[in-house]
Every structure is written in structure tokens, then in C-alpha cells.
Scaffold this motif. Structure first.
Motif, PDB file in Angstrom:
ATOM      1  N   PHE A 263      -7.064   2.408  11.436  1.00 53.84           N
ATOM      2  CA  PHE A 263      -7.388   1.776  10.153  1.00 53.84           C
ATOM      3  C   PHE A 263      -6.454   2.254   9.020  1.00 53.84           C
ATOM      4  CE2 PHE A 263     -11.121   3.304  12.218  1.00 53.84           C
ATOM      5  CZ  PHE A 263     -12.031   2.363  12.046  1.00 53.84           C
ATOM      6  N   ALA A 264      -6.238   1.500   8.135  1.00 49.32           N
ATOM      7  CA  ALA A 264      -5.185   1.642   7.125  1.00 49.32           C
ATOM      8  C   ALA A 264      -5.530   2.665   6.210  1.00 49.32           C
ATOM      9  CB  ALA A 264      -4.929   0.188   6.287  1.00 49.32           C
ATOM     10  N   GLU A 265      -4.495   3.544   5.879  1.00 53.91           N
ATOM     11  CA  GLU A 265      -4.828   4.522   4.898  1.00 53.91           C
ATOM     12  C   GLU A 265      -4.384   4.168   3.416  1.00 53.91           C
ATOM     13  OE1 GLU A 265      -3.363   8.008   6.644  1.00 53.91           O
ATOM     14  OE2 GLU A 265      -4.841   7.980   8.266  1.00 53.91           O
ATOM     15  N   ASP A 266      -3.594   3.260   3.339  1.00 51.70           N
ATOM     16  CA  ASP A 266      -2.974   2.667   2.170  1.00 51.70           C
ATOM     17  C   ASP A 266      -3.123   1.010   1.739  1.00 51.70           C
ATOM     18  OD1 ASP A 266      -1.788   5.286   1.057  1.00 51.70           O
ATOM     19  OD2 ASP A 266      -0.614   5.009   2.925  1.00 51.70           O
ATOM     20  N   ASP A 267      -2.914   0.797   0.694  1.00 48.64           N
ATOM     21  CA  ASP A 267      -2.914  -0.858   0.350  1.00 48.64           C
ATOM     22  C   ASP A 267      -1.702  -1.308   0.599  1.00 48.64           C
ATOM     23  OD1 ASP A 267      -5.406  -0.398  -0.461  1.00 48.64           O
ATOM     24  OD2 ASP A 267      -5.093  -0.975  -2.482  1.00 48.64           O
ATOM     25  N   GLY A 268      -1.521  -2.480   1.137  1.00 48.72           N
ATOM     26  CA  GLY A 268       0.131  -2.967   1.200  1.00 48.72           C
ATOM     27  C   GLY A 268      -0.098  -4.265   1.934  1.00 48.72           C
ATOM     28  N   MET A 269       1.022  -4.603   2.331  1.00 47.77           N
ATOM     29  CA  MET A 269       1.430  -5.842   3.197  1.00 47.77           C
ATOM     30  C   MET A 269       1.685  -5.373   4.676  1.00 47.77           C
ATOM     31  SD  MET A 269       4.181  -8.809   2.636  1.00 47.77           S
ATOM     32  CE  MET A 269       5.793  -7.635   2.512  1.00 47.77           C
ATOM     33  N   ILE A 270       1.030  -6.036   5.652  1.00 46.66           N
ATOM     34  CA  ILE A 270       0.884  -5.684   7.036  1.00 46.66           C
ATOM     35  C   ILE A 270       1.898  -6.375   7.597  1.00 46.66           C
ATOM     36  CG2 ILE A 270      -0.850  -6.988   7.838  1.00 46.66           C
ATOM     37  CD1 ILE A 270      -1.602  -4.739   9.739  1.00 46.66           C
ATOM     38  N   GLU A 271       2.523  -5.816   8.568  1.00 43.22           N
ATOM     39  CA  GLU A 271       3.785  -6.260   9.614  1.00 43.22           C
ATOM     40  C   GLU A 271       3.256  -6.027  10.805  1.00 43.22           C
ATOM     41  OE1 GLU A 271       8.310  -5.596  11.059  1.00 43.22           O
ATOM     42  OE2 GLU A 271       7.360  -4.478   9.350  1.00 43.22           O
ATOM     43  N   THR A 272       2.791  -6.899  11.640  1.00 42.64           N
ATOM     44  CA  THR A 272       2.439  -6.882  12.853  1.00 42.64           C
ATOM     45  C   THR A 272       3.665  -6.636  13.810  1.00 42.64           C
ATOM     46  OG1 THR A 272       0.265  -8.240  12.671  1.00 42.64           O
ATOM     47  CG2 THR A 272       1.151  -7.986  14.790  1.00 42.64           C
ATOM     48  N   ILE A 273       3.708  -5.517  14.647  1.00 41.59           N
ATOM     49  CA  ILE A 273       4.818  -5.111  15.643  1.00 41.59           C
ATOM     50  C   ILE A 273       4.419  -5.577  16.902  1.00 41.59           C
ATOM     51  CG2 ILE A 273       6.202  -3.552  16.513  1.00 41.59           C
ATOM     52  CD1 ILE A 273       6.615  -4.030  13.543  1.00 41.59           C
ATOM     53  N   VAL A 274       3.126  -5.587  17.459  1.00 41.91           N
ATOM     54  CA  VAL A 274       2.523  -6.068  18.805  1.00 41.91           C
ATOM     55  C   VAL A 274       1.727  -7.436  18.654  1.00 41.91           C
ATOM     56  CG1 VAL A 274       1.345  -5.256  20.659  1.00 41.91           C
ATOM     57  CG2 VAL A 274       2.765  -3.581  19.576  1.00 41.91           C
ATOM     58  N   ASP A 275       1.871  -8.175  19.394  1.00 41.56           N
ATOM     59  CA  ASP A 275       0.748  -9.382  19.225  1.00 41.56           C
ATOM     60  C   ASP A 275      -0.218  -9.087  20.226  1.00 41.56           C
ATOM     61  OD1 ASP A 275       2.131 -10.701  17.653  1.00 41.56           O
ATOM     62  OD2 ASP A 275       3.590 -11.832  19.399  1.00 41.56           O
ATOM     63  N   LEU A 276      -1.668 -10.045  19.965  1.00 47.19           N
ATOM     64  CA  LEU A 276      -2.549  -9.791  20.441  1.00 47.19           C
ATOM     65  C   LEU A 276      -2.443 -10.029  22.132  1.00 47.19           C
ATOM     66  CD1 LEU A 276      -5.310 -11.988  18.592  1.00 47.19           C
ATOM     67  CD2 LEU A 276      -5.237  -9.586  19.003  1.00 47.19           C
ATOM     68  N   GLY A 277      -3.057  -9.056  22.994  1.00 44.63           N
ATOM     69  CA  GLY A 277      -3.019  -9.151  24.349  1.00 44.63           C
ATOM     70  C   GLY A 277      -1.709  -8.257  24.940  1.00 44.63           C
ATOM     71  N   GLU A 278      -0.873  -8.016  24.007  1.00 44.08           N
ATOM     72  CA  GLU A 278       0.347  -7.164  24.502  1.00 44.08           C
ATOM     73  C   GLU A 278      -0.153  -5.843  24.838  1.00 44.08           C
ATOM     74  OE1 GLU A 278       3.625  -7.530  22.346  1.00 44.08           O
ATOM     75  OE2 GLU A 278       4.003  -9.575  22.472  1.00 44.08           O
ATOM     76  N   ARG A 279       0.509  -5.176  25.926  1.00 41.15           N
ATOM     77  CA  ARG A 279       0.189  -3.769  26.086  1.00 41.15           C
ATOM     78  C   ARG A 279       0.980  -2.659  25.202  1.00 41.15           C
ATOM     79  NH1 ARG A 279      -0.223  -7.080  30.507  1.00 41.15           N
ATOM     80  NH2 ARG A 279      -1.990  -6.716  31.892  1.00 41.15           N
ATOM     81  N   VAL A 280       0.368  -1.647  25.247  1.00 38.11           N
ATOM     82  CA  VAL A 280       0.872  -0.706  24.430  1.00 38.11           C
ATOM     83  C   VAL A 280       0.542   0.580  24.973  1.00 38.11           C
ATOM     84  CG1 VAL A 280       0.293  -1.940  22.012  1.00 38.11           C
ATOM     85  CG2 VAL A 280      -1.249  -0.300  23.020  1.00 38.11           C
ATOM     86  N   ASP A 281       1.653   1.670  24.575  1.00 32.55           N
ATOM     87  CA  ASP A 281       1.232   2.968  24.999  1.00 32.55           C
ATOM     88  C   ASP A 281       1.035   3.797  23.858  1.00 32.55           C
ATOM     89  OD1 ASP A 281       2.615   2.335  27.705  1.00 32.55           O
ATOM     90  OD2 ASP A 281       4.780   2.471  26.910  1.00 32.55           O
ATOM     91  N   GLU A 282       0.304   4.863  24.102  1.00 32.73           N
ATOM     92  CA  GLU A 282      -0.325   5.933  23.142  1.00 32.73           C
ATOM     93  C   GLU A 282       1.207   6.328  22.282  1.00 32.73           C
ATOM     94  OE1 GLU A 282      -2.697  10.159  22.841  1.00 32.73           O
ATOM     95  OE2 GLU A 282      -2.481   9.322  25.032  1.00 32.73           O
ATOM     96  N   GLY A 283       0.847   6.440  21.104  1.00 33.90           N
ATOM     97  CA  GLY A 283       1.912   6.750  20.065  1.00 33.90           C
ATOM     98  C   GLY A 283       2.814   5.674  19.720  1.00 33.90           C
ATOM     99  N   GLN A 284       2.550   4.627  20.475  1.00 34.22           N
ATOM    100  CA  GLN A 284       3.634   3.401  20.074  1.00 34.22           C
ATOM    101  C   GLN A 284       3.179   2.836  18.623  1.00 34.22           C
ATOM    102  OE1 GLN A 284       3.775   0.319  23.022  1.00 34.22           O
ATOM    103  NE2 GLN A 284       4.626  -1.204  21.663  1.00 34.22           N
ATOM    104  N   VAL A 285       4.256   2.667  17.733  1.00 35.30           N
ATOM    105  CA  VAL A 285       3.839   1.750  16.582  1.00 35.30           C
ATOM    106  C   VAL A 285       3.468   0.280  16.780  1.00 35.30           C
ATOM    107  CG1 VAL A 285       4.864   1.105  14.260  1.00 35.30           C
ATOM    108  CG2 VAL A 285       5.545   3.326  15.194  1.00 35.30           C
ATOM    109  N   VAL A 286       2.456  -0.185  16.206  1.00 36.63           N
ATOM    110  CA  VAL A 286       1.768  -1.235  16.681  1.00 36.63           C
ATOM    111  C   VAL A 286       2.133  -2.085  15.416  1.00 36.63           C
ATOM    112  CG1 VAL A 286       0.409  -0.415  18.365  1.00 36.63           C
ATOM    113  CG2 VAL A 286      -0.414  -0.445  16.253  1.00 36.63           C
ATOM    114  N   ALA A 287       2.006  -1.340  14.015  1.00 39.38           N
ATOM    115  CA  ALA A 287       2.018  -2.296  12.794  1.00 39.38           C
ATOM    116  C   ALA A 287       2.667  -1.206  11.885  1.00 39.38           C
ATOM    117  CB  ALA A 287       0.562  -2.664  12.493  1.00 39.38           C
TER     118      ALA A 287
END
Length: 333
Positions: A263-287
Motif C-alpha cells: 500500500f502507498a503511504e504517501d500521495d504522489g506519482m507512481i513509477e512502475t518498476i516491475v510489469d504484470l506477471g514478472e517474478r520478484v524477490d522479497e525486498g525487491q523494489v517494485v514501484a
């Protein structure tokens, strides 16, 4: 003895009559431009003798379109000769919201999927929920409710059911999910189940199945094809419509805990770092959420709290504190 008032909704169809009927659920609604007006919710009933019954709904949220597109077409094309039992089709369950293209009703701001069991003397949304609770859900063996992300979320296309205390009921639900044959099949976790249509159906012992098919307040050719093929698959699987299930490859996913949500904790403009369906690791920045009030402020980083794949993301470019920005799931065999 029940103290509930009768529902004010009158159906213009006969649920016990064989054949195809197109009609309305007529809900009186007095308003400035129509003193004795009504909300007219389209409904179709296709019946051929005794047998299992399916209740199919879309437009539970009014800005989600794969369900209405699939169900308006099914209502137009389903031949009763291919049916054994009953198919009840309500393509736009929260019809005022659907007409407005909004998640909630423009009449009372009611979120249909948080309004169950409803009230016969409540708001317009509560009256619709009450009618489903008391009149339509009891008629059904299988309940299928289409969803997608609406204007604020986008999902990988999946069909889903919930983990349930009754394992026999759960097994039937997941078998129907597998029959739907979406690209992904989900063991789904909800943030809050209070007031949900899902919960109302499951507490009655019904086989309840749902979807999340894309989002962004629109539909795609791919997701509409998935919806149209999938709903027929579920009806065939349930022995209600003749024909073989058109099986396709599906990847099962699980949402094992609340760590699936970010969840977002601040207002702002979001930048997506990972696209839908892509695999991620715990702790990885996704947005990242960038401050728009001034320059020189470091963005807030949204990190995955679990390893898996990105199953959903916030859709609009601007976010508010508290918005769900990412949903993760793990692949299972």
C-alpha cells in the motif's frame, strides 16, 4: 417468524418457466426526474426442465467490463436446447453504477460487493443486495461473479475461488476454477470479506467462482475472449450446458498471507518498476512514488514483502496514501 419486509423488487420473468426470457428486476426509485420511476436491471433466464442452476453476474462494480460483455452475449446466444436446468444471467448487477461507469452507485455511493446481506428498506444498493441474498442466491448451485480491476487496478487475467472451512465445497469451487481455464488460476485472499457477495454465496454452501480479468476501466480482446470461453466452460463443467470443456493451460497461484498486498503511504506519482506477471524477490523494489509537491524529494520505494510474481498493480499514474499499489502471488503446482 421473519420480521423482514418483502423485497420491493419485482421480476418481470418467471424463474420456473422453460425457454428463454429477457426481462428486468424492477426496483421502484422515486427521484427528481421521475416521481414514480424505477431502476430496471436487465435479467435473462434460460431454463430447460429440472436440473442444476447457475447464477451468472457481471457489473458488481460498474467500471468492470469483461463480465457484462460476456454475459450480454451469452444471454443473446444461449440455446435452451443446450441447457439442462437453469441459467440466470444478470450482466450488470449494480446497474446504476454500470450506467455511470463508476465502481459504486451514483445514487447512494453503495459498493455492491460490500453491501450484503442488504436490506429491503435500505438504500438502492442495499435493496438490490437483499434481493440477491433472499431470492436469487437460494436458487443457484453455482454462482459465478465476473470482476476485473476497474479504473484503479490492473490484473494478470485469472479465475479464482477462496480457501474455505468446508473442504468439499472448496474442492468443487477450485474444480470450477480449473474448468474456466484462464491463463492463471488463483487461491484468492481478500483484504476484508465483510459484506461481500462472495461471502454471502459461500455461507449458503454455494460453489462460488470469480475472476480478475485485466482492468484499467476498459477491456481487451484477450480478456473478453477468456471471459466468453470460460463462462461456457464452467457451465459445461457443471452439467448445465451441453458440450466438452475447452481446456487450456493454466498456472495456479496462491495468495498465502497479507504480505501479498503493498500500500502507498504517501500521495504522489507512481513509477512502475516491475510489469504484470514478472517474478520478484522479497525486498525487491517494485514501484516508486514520487512527490509532486516540490522538487528534490526522494521517492518512496514500494518493496515486495514476499517472493513471487506481480499479479496486480495500481493503474492510474497518481496515487493516494492508502491505495493498494501492488499484489503478489506465488506459483504453485
Amino acid at each position: 417468524m421473519s420480521t423482514l419486509r418483502p423485497s420491493p423488487i419485482t421480476p418481470t420473468v418467471d424463474f420456473e418457466r422453460d425457454g428463454v426470457q429477457h426481462g428486468f428486476l424492477r426496483l421502484p426509485y422515486s427521484r427528481d426526474d421521475s416521481a414514480w420511476g424505477s431502476v430496471m436491471i436487465p435479467i435473462c433466464v434460460v431454463r430447460n426442465g429440472r436440473g442444476p442452476a447457475a447464477l451468472l453476474t457481471g457489473g458488481n462494480h460498474g467500471d468492470e467490463y469483461e463480465g457484462p460483455l460476456a454475459l450480454y452475449e451469452l444471454a443473446r446466444t444461449l440455446d435452451p436446447k443446450d441447457v439442462s436446468g437453469t441459467v440466470i444471467i444478470v450482466p450488470a448487477m449494480n446497474y446504476p453504477a454500470f450506467r455511470a461507469g463508476t465502481r459504486t452507485s451514483p445514487i447512494d455511493k453503495g459498493n455492491m460487493n460490500r453491501s450484503f446481506p442488504g436490506r429491503p428498506d435500505g438504500t438502492v444498493t442495499e435493496k438490490i443486495a437483499d434481493y440477491f441474498q433472499r431470492e436469487l442466491l437460494p436458487r443457484a448451485d453455482i454462482v459465478f461473479d465476473f470482476h476485473s480491476g476497474g479504473k484503479t487496478l490492473d490484473f494478470v487475467p485469472f479465475c479464482a475461488a477462496h480457501t474455505l472451512p468446508d473442504k468439499a465445497q472448496e474442492k468443487k469451487a477450485f474444480a470450477a476454477v480449473e474448468a474456466f481455464s484462464a491463463p492463471f488460476s488463483m487461491r484468492m485472499t481478500e483484504i476484508d470479506t465483510v459484506g461481500m457477495y462472495d461471502t454471502a454465496a459461500e455461507e449458503m454452501g454455494k460453489v462460488f467462482v470469480t475472476t480478475e480479468l485485466g482492468g484499467g476501466g476498459t477491456s481487451r480482446a484477450e480478456t473478453v475472449r477468456i471471459a466468453r470461453r470460460g463462462v461456457l466452460n464452467v457451465l459445461r463443467h457443471g452439467g448445465i450446458v451441453a458440450g466438452a470443456v475447452e481446456k487450456g493451460r493454466t498456472q495456479w497461484l496462491d495468495m498465502p498471507s497479507g504480505d501479498c498486498f503493498a500500500f502507498a503511504e504517501d500521495d504522489g506519482m507512481i513509477e512502475t518498476i516491475v510489469d504484470l506477471g514478472e517474478r520478484v524477490d522479497e525486498g525487491q523494489v517494485v514501484a516508486r512514488i514520487h512527490s509532486t509537491g516540490r522538487t528534490g524529494v526522494a521517492p518512496q520505494e514500494i518493496k515486495a514483502r514476499m517472493s513471487g510474481l506481480l499479479a496486480a498493480r495500481h493503474f492510474p499514474g497518481l496515487v493516494k496514501a492508502g491505495d493498494c499499489v501492488s499484489v503478489f502471488a506465488v506459483e504453485v503446482d
